[in-house]
Design an enzyme around this catalytic site. Structure first.
Site, mmCIF file in Angstrom:
data_model
loop_
_atom_site.group_PDB
_atom_site.id
_atom_site.type_symbol
_atom_site.label_atom_id
_atom_site.label_comp_id
_atom_site.label_asym_id
_atom_site.label_seq_id
_atom_site.Cartn_x
_atom_site.Cartn_y
_atom_site.Cartn_z
ATOM 1 N N SER A 195 0.849 -1.392 0.403
ATOM 2 C CA SER A 195 0.137 -0.315 0.105
ATOM 3 C C SER A 195 0.661 0.921 -0.310
ATOM 4 C CB SER A 195 -1.496 -0.185 1.171
ATOM 5 O OG SER A 195 -0.422 -0.073 2.740
ATOM 6 N N HIS A 223 -5.627 -3.296 -2.317
ATOM 7 C CA HIS A 223 -5.933 -2.787 -3.483
ATOM 8 C C HIS A 223 -6.298 -2.762 -5.008
ATOM 9 C CE1 HIS A 223 -4.529 0.910 -0.806
ATOM 10 N NE2 HIS A 223 -4.020 0.619 -0.003
ATOM 11 N N LYS A 254 -12.686 0.632 -0.770
ATOM 12 C CA LYS A 254 -11.459 1.236 -1.299
ATOM 13 C C LYS A 254 -11.897 1.234 -2.841
ATOM 14 C CE LYS A 254 -7.651 0.469 1.654
ATOM 15 N NZ LYS A 254 -6.706 -0.425 1.829
HETATM 16 C C1 LIG Z 1 -6.632 -0.491 3.699
HETATM 17 C C2 LIG Z 1 -5.321 -1.407 4.175
HETATM 18 C C3 LIG Z 1 -6.185 -2.431 5.198
HETATM 19 C C4 LIG Z 1 -7.454 -2.266 5.972
HETATM 20 O O1 LIG Z 1 -8.565 -1.707 5.125
HETATM 21 P P1 LIG Z 1 -9.908 -0.909 6.048
HETATM 22 O O2 LIG Z 1 -11.100 -1.517 5.405
HETATM 23 O O3 LIG Z 1 -9.810 0.278 5.275
HETATM 24 O O4 LIG Z 1 -9.998 -1.529 7.376
HETATM 25 C C5 LIG Z 1 -5.702 -4.118 5.379
HETATM 26 N N1 LIG Z 1 -4.785 -4.258 4.861
HETATM 27 C C6 LIG Z 1 -4.469 -3.167 3.639
HETATM 28 C C7 LIG Z 1 -3.435 -3.589 2.629
HETATM 29 C C8 LIG Z 1 -4.404 -1.832 3.085
HETATM 30 O O5 LIG Z 1 -4.272 -1.448 2.265
#
Ligand SMILES: *Cc1c(COP(=O)(O)O)cnc(C)c1O
Length: 404
Positions: A195, A223, A254
């Site tokens: 990320s 992602h 996302k």
């Molecule tokens: C954003 C993210 C999460 C967390 O997801 P949320 O639904 O925002 O809590 C978990 N793992 C990765 C790799 C992320 O980028």
């Protein structure tokens, strides 16, 4: 829009909590990693109002611009009307709505798995699923750049934890060989897309390797879901290993433009999580408007594949334009594009100057990234126009050419 803000009230004498907070904050300031939250207004979109100024947003995760898609908004509003704004209970006590079951069936169909189970967030999914699968006597193997929620999931288990250098398949094999004889169950917990760097895990090598050594593969594709792969199934599909990943974890917050998360896999996995994942059991079910928004987003994902193609085209364009200006975006191959500056203060100064010029590109520092690798983290959307992307690349090049 005049909304109330949290007004600061100075206490007469410092309380114990404030003494502790002040000490810890001073240490954070000394490290140059003190943060504050920017205030945004309006729907998440390519152009929005940040701290009172209209700017182009290159810092969000609404990659496909689905959060305010008319069909998504309409479905969410209708669900609020028909089902109310809350599930008002955990899934095991009064909160399990037919809506949740429908979304889960659709997620499983989308990903080609037997089942799916929703969680409050992706963070909660990782801290639930890792301890559910790995206990004392087992081992979790993970990449050095794993997301914080994988790291925290590891902290919550009594299993041993082994970390291998980022993306190093040979080092991973060494670890898998060692633990195969010393531990009962081996769980390999991996990010699909990193990320902060925008590179993908070398799944085409890693997944067969894990299978050879008898490890279970948990892929956190926060992602990748919706953004990568021919059908948007994510990094597993992109790397041709979607059918051999044991556990697919993704977020609804996302690319899917909603809120919440899911773990997809076998019937028995789902049954185990319902019975033992603490972040599932001891927490409210997702709110109906979020569930309905995610269901609509899945339909739009299928009906409008141009969004995924345009997202990756925009990311490719931004990387190419930065390269033309002599700016490296390595190792990114996705819609997450880092421009490493190094120094914390300079990174945040460039971030502020870009904001003043009308671009919101988030500066990222330790502990989100290793010390000394502070960076701008750029995330284009499917609906940015080419001129907007070119303007961003040009502005970054000018700001980086300035003396530090
Ligand atoms: C954003 C993210 C999460 C967390 O997801 P949320 O639904 O925002 O809590 C978990 N793992 C990765 C790799 C992320 O980028």
């Amino acid at each position: 829009m005049a909304l109330a803000t949290n007004r600061r009230v100075e206490p007469v004498t410092a309380s114990a909590v404030d003494r502790i907070a002040a000490e810890k904050l001073a240490a954070i300031r000394r490290r140059g990693t003190h943060r504050r939250m920017r205030v945004l207004e309006g729907a998440q979109a390519p152009r929005m109002c940040v701290d009172g100024r209209e700017v182009l947003l290159f810092a969000g995760s609404n990659y496909l611009d689905l959060a305010s898609h008319p069909e998504v908004v309409e479905a969410s509003a209708r669900a609020a009307h028909d089902w109310g704004c809350a599930a008002s209970g955990s899934r095991l006590i009064s909160g399990n709505l037919a809506l949740h079951e429908a979304l889960e069936a659709e997620l499983a169909e989308f990903l080609g798995t037997q089942t799916a189970l929703t969680f409050g967030t992706g963070y909660m999914a990782n801290v639930g699923v890792i301890p559910a699968l790995a206990a004392e006597g087992d081992v979790v193997v993970s990449d050095a750049l794993s997301h914080a929620s994988i790291i925290d999931g590891c902290k919550l288990t009594r299993a041993a934890v082994r970390v291998f250098p980022h993306g190093d398949v040979d080092a991973l094999e060494d670890v898998l060989r060692q633990v195969a004889s010393t531990h009962r169950n081996v769980l390999l917990a991996l990010d699909g897309v990193y990320s902060m760097d925008g590179d993908t895990a070398p799944l085409a090598e890693i997944v067969p390797l894990a299978k050879r050594w008898g490890a279970v593969v948990l892929l956190d594709d926060a992602h990748g879901t919706g953004a990568l792969g021919a059908r948007g199934r994510g990094t597993g599909e992109l790397c041709g290993v979607e059918d051999t990943v044991d556990i697919n974890l993704g977020t609804l917050g996302k690319a899917l433009g909603s809120f919440g998360a899911f773990v997809a896999g076998s019937h028995l996995l789902r049954e185990l999580l319902v019975n033992s994942a603490r972040s599932f059991i001891f927490s409210c079910a997702l709110a109906p408007p979020a569930v309905a928004a995610a269901r609509a987003a899945l339909r739009v994902l299928r009906a409008e594949p141009w969004r995924r193609a345009q997202l990756q085209d925009n990311a490719t364009l931004l990387r190419a334009l930065l390269a033309n200006h002599g700016i490296s975006t390595a190792p990114s191959t996705t819609q997450i594009i880092p421009v490493v500056i190094g120094d914390n203060a300079r990174t945040m100064a460039v971030c502020e100057r870009l904001l003043a010029r009308g671009f919101y590109a988030q500066g990222i520092r330790h502990p989100s990234v290793p010390e000394g690798t502070a960076r701008l983290r750029l995330t284009p959307m499917a609906t940015h126009r080419a001129e907007e992307i070119a303007a961003l690349a040009h502005a970054i090049a000018e700001e980086l050419a300035e003396a530090p």
